[in-house]
Design an enzyme around this catalytic site. Structure first.
Site, PDB file in Angstrom:
ATOM      1  N   ASP A   1      -0.331   7.966  -5.105  1.00 48.78           N
ATOM      2  CA  ASP A   1      -1.786   8.138  -5.240  1.00 48.78           C
ATOM      3  C   ASP A   1      -2.461   6.771  -5.295  1.00 48.78           C
ATOM      4  OD1 ASP A   1      -1.616  11.145  -5.892  1.00 48.78           O
ATOM      5  OD2 ASP A   1      -0.308  10.234  -7.377  1.00 48.78           O
TER       6      ASP A   1
ATOM      7  N   GLU B   1       4.102   9.857   0.464  1.00 48.06           N
ATOM      8  CA  GLU B   1       3.077   9.794   1.510  1.00 48.06           C
ATOM      9  C   GLU B   1       2.898   8.372   2.046  1.00 48.06           C
ATOM     10  OE1 GLU B   1      -0.454  12.109   0.987  1.00 48.06           O
ATOM     11  OE2 GLU B   1      -1.718  10.616   1.976  1.00 48.06           O
TER      12      GLU B   1
HETATM   13  O1  TRH Z   1       5.786   7.141  -5.190  1.00 50.12           O
HETATM   14  P1  TRH Z   1       5.700   8.308  -4.270  1.00 50.12           P
HETATM   15  O2  TRH Z   1       6.692   9.351  -4.477  1.00 50.12           O
HETATM   16  O3  TRH Z   1       4.262   8.872  -4.381  1.00 50.12           O
HETATM   17  C1  TRH Z   1       3.651  10.087  -4.202  1.00 50.12           C
HETATM   18  C2  TRH Z   1       3.164  10.558  -5.545  1.00 50.12           C
HETATM   19  O4  TRH Z   1       4.239  11.068  -6.252  1.00 50.12           O
HETATM   20  C3  TRH Z   1       2.111  11.588  -5.362  1.00 50.12           C
HETATM   21  O5  TRH Z   1       1.730  12.185  -6.585  1.00 50.12           O
HETATM   22  C4  TRH Z   1       2.567  12.615  -4.374  1.00 50.12           C
HETATM   23  O6  TRH Z   1       1.549  13.506  -4.188  1.00 50.12           O
HETATM   24  C5  TRH Z   1       2.884  11.912  -3.092  1.00 50.12           C
HETATM   25  O7  TRH Z   1       3.963  11.017  -3.314  1.00 50.12           O
HETATM   26  C6  TRH Z   1       3.180  12.839  -1.950  1.00 50.12           C
HETATM   27  O8  TRH Z   1       5.818   7.781  -2.746  1.00 50.12           O
HETATM   28  P2  TRH Z   1       4.815   6.977  -1.824  1.00 50.12           P
HETATM   29  O9  TRH Z   1       3.687   7.825  -1.433  1.00 50.12           O
HETATM   30  O10 TRH Z   1       5.620   6.412  -0.759  1.00 50.12           O
HETATM   31  O11 TRH Z   1       4.260   5.809  -2.720  1.00 50.12           O
HETATM   32  C7  TRH Z   1       5.009   4.683  -3.077  1.00 50.12           C
HETATM   33  C8  TRH Z   1       4.101   3.475  -3.131  1.00 50.12           C
HETATM   34  O12 TRH Z   1       4.773   2.398  -3.779  1.00 50.12           O
HETATM   35  C9  TRH Z   1       3.707   2.958  -1.760  1.00 50.12           C
HETATM   36  O13 TRH Z   1       2.358   2.530  -1.784  1.00 50.12           O
HETATM   37  C10 TRH Z   1       4.608   1.766  -1.546  1.00 50.12           C
HETATM   38  C11 TRH Z   1       4.719   1.252  -2.949  1.00 50.12           C
HETATM   39  N1  TRH Z   1       5.911   0.448  -3.223  1.00 50.12           N
HETATM   40  C12 TRH Z   1       5.732  -0.876  -3.594  1.00 50.12           C
HETATM   41  O14 TRH Z   1       4.600  -1.373  -3.617  1.00 50.12           O
HETATM   42  N2  TRH Z   1       6.829  -1.615  -3.901  1.00 50.12           N
HETATM   43  C13 TRH Z   1       8.095  -1.124  -3.830  1.00 50.12           C
HETATM   44  O15 TRH Z   1       9.077  -1.853  -4.115  1.00 50.12           O
HETATM   45  C14 TRH Z   1       8.252   0.238  -3.428  1.00 50.12           C
HETATM   46  C15 TRH Z   1       9.633   0.817  -3.307  1.00 50.12           C
HETATM   47  C16 TRH Z   1       7.142   0.991  -3.143  1.00 50.12           C
END
Ligand code: TRH
Length: 374
Positions: free
Chosen positions: A19, A270
């Protein structure tokens, strides 16, 4: 009024980092590329700081990367609403803010979750009257021209276009010493997954040496169970042709660079899922689980679009791997076939990224949309 005015974005951290990951990218892009003065209201600054290490989680207000970041506290103090308000993922605006919007806010949008399902085109841009002259518009990201498109910062795109093998090598060497035996780099960001041992067993016996980079995440524990203990950041665990390196949580821009630098990426949720597509590399998506398995319909809808123009051998290898990963089945043959299909999947991933770029970027589409409504 022009759209380059004041915009407020409201973000509730429901779970993990997606999010805030999406809202942070959008806020920075609107400010940096469209000259909009953005306030980003976030209810959980500690989670935010994991992906933006420069953020001070104790500061109720701070200016970061061109964006005014504000704590969305439970006792929300009276604030003059902005002319453009984005409620991310139906997070429900603070009551005091909502009450002050009539006559001030000219465009109110709900930024929805990403889906490749066909119904999205029919709902994208629809308005819903909220009383007192306010309309709330539903803005859907998506994979086709009839949707809001995908977030893609121009600066990141340009950097990606200029990113060479030497840059990848330099980045990866920050995490563990270079090893010339390694011919495949893979990043692994996922939810806990019972399919993991089958994948890792296959990599152990594969004829190429793979190095798997595991950012600090929910899958780190499953990796530790596989290797029999936690691996310190910076050291390399090895069994035959598999090496594993664990990473601290990276700043968002560095995580994007990790995706560009690997030969294949396991992503989730996402935002990382979208970034892996822009990276133009083969990817395996661990979709966020939903009640009644509705996530599997979402997965099927994306898979159908993604694989529509893919060579049939590679397409069936990719489909089987996606199914094994998301249904958490232990099937080594699936991974063997997927690894063999990598050259075709790599070509396909590059052409898919080009195809996606034709629909414009979400921030630009949003700015045009608001421009038509105000
Ligand atoms: O973390 P996620 O599983 O996020 C979401 C939320 O759970 C949300 O509530 C749900 O509705 C959605 O999934 C579908 O996965 P996502 O979306 O990939 O987000 C991870 C974020 O973290 C992304 O912006 C990349 C960032 N990130 C970093 O900045 N550094 C890192 O080392 C990693 C591994 C990720």
């Amino acid at each position: 009024m022009t759209t380059a005015g004041n915009w407020d974005i409201f973000c509730k951290v429901v779970d993990n980092y997606g999010d805030i990951g999406v809202c942070w990218r959008l806020a920075r892009q609107l400010a940096g590329e469209y000259g909009i003065s953005v306030r980003l209201w976030v209810d959980d600054l500690a989670s935010f700081a994991r992906i933006a290490p420069q953020l001070d989680p104790a500061a109720a207000e701070q200016f970061l990367d061109g964006v005014m970041v504000c704590l969305w506290a439970e006792d929300f103090t009276k604030t003059l609403p902005a002319p453009v308000v984005i409620e991310a993922f139906a997070c429900a605006l603070p009551a005091a803010y909502r009450a002050a919007m009539p006559g001030v806010t000219r465009c109110w949008l709900n930024l929805e979750y990403l889906s490749a399902e066909d119904w999205v085109e029919g709902c994208h841009g629809l308005g819903s009257p909220q009383g007192q002259g306010l309309n709330k518009y539903f803005f859907f990201p998506g994979f086709s021209a009839g949707t809001g498109g995908l977030l893609q910062e121009q600066a990141a795109q340009h950097e990606r276009e200029r990113w060479h093998q030497a840059d990848s090598r330099k980045l990866l060497a920050r995490f563990a010493p270079f090893d010339e035996r390694v011919s495949r780099n893979v990043s692994l960001f996922a939810y806990p997954n019972r399919a993991l041992p089958a994948l890792l067993d296959e990599l152990v016996e594969d004829d190429k040496t793979s190095r798997v980079y595991v950012p600090d995440s929910l899958i780190t524990r499953s990796v530790a169970e596989y290797v029999g203990g936690y691996i310190d950041c910076g050291s390399v665990w090895q069994r035959d042709n598999l090496q594993i390196v664990t990473l601290p949580m990276l700043a968002q821009a560095d995580y994007d660079r990790l995706l560009w630098s690997c030969d294949a990426n396991f992503v989730r949720g996402e935002d990382s899922f979208v970034r892996a597509q822009w990276a133009g590399k083969p990817l395996i998506w661990h979709i966020y689980r939903q009640d009644e398995n509705t996530h599997l319909e979402k997965l099927a809808a994306w898979q159908a679009r993604y694989l529509a123009d893919c060579a049939s051998y590679a397409a069936s290898a990719q489909a089987a791997a996606l199914a094994a990963w998301n249904r958490e089945t232990a099937d080594r043959d699936v991974w063997r076939t997927w690894l063999r299909a990598q050259p075709d999947l790599a070509l396909h991933a590059r052409s898919w990224a080009k195809q996606l770029a034709q629909h414009g970027n979400l921030a630009g589409n949003l700015v045009s949309f608001v421009g038509c409504k105000v």
